[in-house]
Write a protein that holds these residues in place. Structure first.
Motif, PDB file in Angstrom:
ATOM      1  N   SER A 124     142.073  78.159  69.859  1.00 39.11           N
ATOM      2  CA  SER A 124     140.944  78.465  70.724  1.00 39.11           C
ATOM      3  C   SER A 124     141.125  77.837  72.102  1.00 39.11           C
ATOM      4  CB  SER A 124     139.648  77.966  70.085  1.00 39.11           C
ATOM      5  OG  SER A 124     138.540  78.219  70.915  1.00 39.11           O
ATOM      6  N   TYR A 125     141.631  76.600  72.131  1.00 36.60           N
ATOM      7  CA  TYR A 125     141.912  75.949  73.418  1.00 36.60           C
ATOM      8  C   TYR A 125     143.000  76.696  74.188  1.00 36.60           C
ATOM      9  CZ  TYR A 125     139.110  71.673  73.227  1.00 36.60           C
ATOM     10  OH  TYR A 125     138.071  70.765  73.231  1.00 36.60           O
ATOM     11  N   VAL A 126     144.054  77.101  73.474  1.00 32.42           N
ATOM     12  CA  VAL A 126     145.141  77.835  74.131  1.00 32.42           C
ATOM     13  C   VAL A 126     144.608  79.116  74.763  1.00 32.42           C
ATOM     14  CG1 VAL A 126     147.318  79.063  73.781  1.00 32.42           C
ATOM     15  CG2 VAL A 126     146.923  76.871  72.630  1.00 32.42           C
ATOM     16  N   LYS A 127     143.797  79.851  74.023  1.00 31.50           N
ATOM     17  CA  LYS A 127     143.177  81.069  74.541  1.00 31.50           C
ATOM     18  C   LYS A 127     142.318  80.752  75.768  1.00 31.50           C
ATOM     19  CE  LYS A 127     140.450  85.045  72.854  1.00 31.50           C
ATOM     20  NZ  LYS A 127     139.319  85.021  73.787  1.00 31.50           N
ATOM     21  N   LEU A 128     141.624  79.626  75.708  1.00 28.99           N
ATOM     22  CA  LEU A 128     140.734  79.231  76.799  1.00 28.99           C
ATOM     23  C   LEU A 128     141.505  78.978  78.085  1.00 28.99           C
ATOM     24  CD1 LEU A 128     137.733  78.566  77.391  1.00 28.99           C
ATOM     25  CD2 LEU A 128     138.248  76.195  76.791  1.00 28.99           C
ATOM     26  N   TRP A 129     142.594  78.210  78.013  1.00 32.41           N
ATOM     27  CA  TRP A 129     143.298  77.914  79.257  1.00 32.41           C
ATOM     28  C   TRP A 129     144.155  79.088  79.749  1.00 32.41           C
ATOM     29  CZ3 TRP A 129     145.422  73.854  75.675  1.00 32.41           C
ATOM     30  CH2 TRP A 129     146.687  74.153  75.165  1.00 32.41           C
ATOM     31  N   LYS A 130     144.511  79.989  78.837  1.00 34.49           N
ATOM     32  CA  LYS A 130     145.247  81.173  79.294  1.00 34.49           C
ATOM     33  C   LYS A 130     144.323  82.166  80.006  1.00 34.49           C
ATOM     34  CE  LYS A 130     149.159  81.096  76.091  1.00 34.49           C
ATOM     35  NZ  LYS A 130     150.156  80.926  77.171  1.00 34.49           N
ATOM     36  N   GLU A 131     143.063  82.205  79.601  1.00 35.68           N
ATOM     37  CA  GLU A 131     142.113  83.145  80.192  1.00 35.68           C
ATOM     38  C   GLU A 131     141.345  82.560  81.375  1.00 35.68           C
ATOM     39  OE1 GLU A 131     139.581  84.410  77.025  1.00 35.68           O
ATOM     40  OE2 GLU A 131     141.116  85.712  76.104  1.00 35.68           O
ATOM     41  N   ASN A 132     141.425  81.228  81.543  1.00 38.41           N
ATOM     42  CA  ASN A 132     140.668  80.565  82.617  1.00 38.41           C
ATOM     43  C   ASN A 132     141.592  79.687  83.453  1.00 38.41           C
ATOM     44  OD1 ASN A 132     137.565  81.025  81.847  1.00 38.41           O
ATOM     45  ND2 ASN A 132     138.713  80.686  79.961  1.00 38.41           N
ATOM     46  N   PRO A 133     142.094  80.216  84.577  1.00 39.90           N
ATOM     47  CA  PRO A 133     143.018  79.453  85.431  1.00 39.90           C
ATOM     48  C   PRO A 133     142.446  78.124  85.913  1.00 39.90           C
ATOM     49  CG  PRO A 133     142.953  81.759  86.087  1.00 39.90           C
ATOM     50  CD  PRO A 133     141.861  81.578  85.082  1.00 39.90           C
ATOM     51  N   LYS A 134     141.109  78.014  85.988  1.00 41.66           N
ATOM     52  CA  LYS A 134     140.487  76.785  86.488  1.00 41.66           C
ATOM     53  C   LYS A 134     140.185  75.784  85.377  1.00 41.66           C
ATOM     54  CE  LYS A 134     138.440  78.896  90.586  1.00 41.66           C
ATOM     55  NZ  LYS A 134     137.195  79.131  91.366  1.00 41.66           N
ATOM     56  N   PHE A 135     140.577  76.103  84.138  1.00 40.18           N
ATOM     57  CA  PHE A 135     140.399  75.144  83.043  1.00 40.18           C
ATOM     58  C   PHE A 135     141.097  73.845  83.412  1.00 40.18           C
ATOM     59  CE2 PHE A 135     141.597  73.468  78.768  1.00 40.18           C
ATOM     60  CZ  PHE A 135     140.317  73.305  78.266  1.00 40.18           C
ATOM     61  N   PHE A 136     140.483  72.710  83.070  1.00 39.71           N
ATOM     62  CA  PHE A 136     140.935  71.434  83.636  1.00 39.71           C
ATOM     63  C   PHE A 136     142.408  71.116  83.357  1.00 39.71           C
ATOM     64  CE2 PHE A 136     139.955  70.049  79.374  1.00 39.71           C
ATOM     65  CZ  PHE A 136     140.709  68.911  79.152  1.00 39.71           C
ATOM     66  N   LEU A 137     142.939  71.544  82.211  1.00 43.51           N
ATOM     67  CA  LEU A 137     144.343  71.265  81.912  1.00 43.51           C
ATOM     68  C   LEU A 137     145.290  72.095  82.773  1.00 43.51           C
ATOM     69  CD1 LEU A 137     144.340  70.894  78.023  1.00 43.51           C
ATOM     70  CD2 LEU A 137     144.540  69.089  79.730  1.00 43.51           C
ATOM     71  N   ASN A 138     144.782  73.156  83.385  1.00 39.78           N
ATOM     72  CA  ASN A 138     145.605  73.968  84.284  1.00 39.78           C
ATOM     73  C   ASN A 138     145.662  73.385  85.690  1.00 39.78           C
ATOM     74  OD1 ASN A 138     146.193  75.915  82.340  1.00 39.78           O
ATOM     75  ND2 ASN A 138     144.332  77.073  82.783  1.00 39.78           N
ATOM     76  N   ASN A 139     144.822  72.390  85.958  1.00 38.69           N
ATOM     77  CA  ASN A 139     144.738  71.850  87.318  1.00 38.69           C
ATOM     78  C   ASN A 139     145.776  70.784  87.606  1.00 38.69           C
ATOM     79  OD1 ASN A 139     142.528  73.489  87.832  1.00 38.69           O
ATOM     80  ND2 ASN A 139     141.038  71.931  87.180  1.00 38.69           N
ATOM     81  N   ASP A 140     146.520  70.369  86.590  1.00 35.44           N
ATOM     82  CA  ASP A 140     147.539  69.332  86.760  1.00 35.44           C
ATOM     83  C   ASP A 140     148.849  69.820  86.156  1.00 35.44           C
ATOM     84  OD1 ASP A 140     149.060  67.075  86.994  1.00 35.44           O
ATOM     85  OD2 ASP A 140     147.602  65.715  86.080  1.00 35.44           O
ATOM     86  N   SER A 141     149.537  70.662  86.892  1.00 36.07           N
ATOM     87  CA  SER A 141     150.783  71.256  86.385  1.00 36.07           C
ATOM     88  C   SER A 141     151.887  70.225  86.240  1.00 36.07           C
ATOM     89  CB  SER A 141     151.248  72.388  87.310  1.00 36.07           C
ATOM     90  OG  SER A 141     151.438  71.903  88.625  1.00 36.07           O
ATOM     91  N   HIS A 142     151.774  69.102  86.959  1.00 35.84           N
ATOM     92  CA  HIS A 142     152.792  68.052  86.846  1.00 35.84           C
ATOM     93  C   HIS A 142     152.692  67.356  85.488  1.00 35.84           C
ATOM     94  CE1 HIS A 142     155.554  64.863  87.983  1.00 35.84           C
ATOM     95  NE2 HIS A 142     154.643  63.971  87.607  1.00 35.84           N
ATOM     96  N   SER A 143     151.476  67.012  85.080  1.00 29.27           N
ATOM     97  CA  SER A 143     151.286  66.318  83.800  1.00 29.27           C
ATOM     98  C   SER A 143     151.350  67.262  82.609  1.00 29.27           C
ATOM     99  CB  SER A 143     149.935  65.591  83.792  1.00 29.27           C
ATOM    100  OG  SER A 143     149.873  64.627  84.817  1.00 29.27           O
ATOM    101  N   PHE A 144     150.915  68.525  82.843  1.00 30.67           N
ATOM    102  CA  PHE A 144     150.855  69.498  81.745  1.00 30.67           C
ATOM    103  C   PHE A 144     151.571  70.787  82.155  1.00 30.67           C
ATOM    104  CE2 PHE A 144     146.780  67.091  81.804  1.00 30.67           C
ATOM    105  CZ  PHE A 144     147.046  66.262  80.728  1.00 30.67           C
TER     106      PHE A 144
END
Length: 209
Positions: free
Chosen positions: A120-140
């Motif tokens: 569910s989390y994976v689906k969430l960040w794939k569908e929402n570019p502004k999801f917080f884990l997408n905001n730090d491409s260096h760490s994640f």
């Protein structure tokens, strides 16, 4: 005086869905994730370390203040019944509830297969570019790094699993465990179970919107 109950369990397990349904009832206020117990815990910690409290101890007055804080916090909320969303099964939360709630403890616990939670989390960040884990491409930089973060010892999932474990093995008779799949596939039945468990007068909810 408000009646306080608790909502706990895993993230991505129907918390928002359940809250939105219960909040249709004007007698019920289901909160967003609440910091109230953490606030009380901070006060307790400060009191224990305070030189003033050490020199002039008055535990009873302090306990009275902490007990009244829960009711005072919700004083202006419209509902008579507060369902507070928090990780109530963590030991520091249980200590606060056990000492300062002054009511019978009852908790709704939402559970879901852990692999489905991650999916569910994976689906969430794939569908929402502004999801917080997408905001730090260096760490994640990858899905794997994001999943590792979610499963880290200090993560919200780890805290939720610890919470469920403690509630199941120590407070089982005070909890109602609800499976995510049951909640989404047979919602009306689960809502009735919640009302029966909490002893709340039935209310006609709607489920189609």
């Amino acid at each position: 005086m408000k009646t306080i109950y608790y909502l706990s369990g895993l993230p991505r397990a129907g918390n928002t869905l359940l809250s939105s349904i219960l909040n249709q009832n004007p007698k019920i206020n289901t909160t967003a994730y609440s910091y109230l117990n953490s606030l009380i815990s901070s006060c307790v910690s400060f009191y224990k370390k305070s030189s003033t409290a050490e020199n002039f101890p008055d535990q009873k007055s302090f306990d009275n203040a902490m007990s009244s804080m829960i009711q005072s916090y919700y004083k202006d909320w419209s509902g008579d019944i507060i369902i507070q969303r928090t990780q109530s099964g963590l030991f520091n939360e249980l200590e606060i509830i056990d000492k300062y709630l002054n009511q019978d403890f009852k908790c709704i616990v939402l559970v879901r297969d852990i692999y489905d939670v991650i999916a569910s989390y994976v689906k969430l960040w794939k569908e929402n570019p502004k999801f917080f884990l997408n905001n730090d491409s260096h760490s994640f930089p990858s899905d794997e790094s994001k999943i590792k973060y979610l499963m880290d010892r200090s993560s919200i999932i780890k805290a939720a699993l610890e919470c469920i474990y403690n509630l199941y093995y120590g407070w089982y008779d005070k909890c109602l465990f609800i499976q995510y799949n049951d909640l989404v596939n047979n919602t009306e039945k689960q809502i009735k179970k919640i009302y029966d468990f909490l002893g709340i007068e039935p209310f006609e909810h709607f489920y189609k919107n």
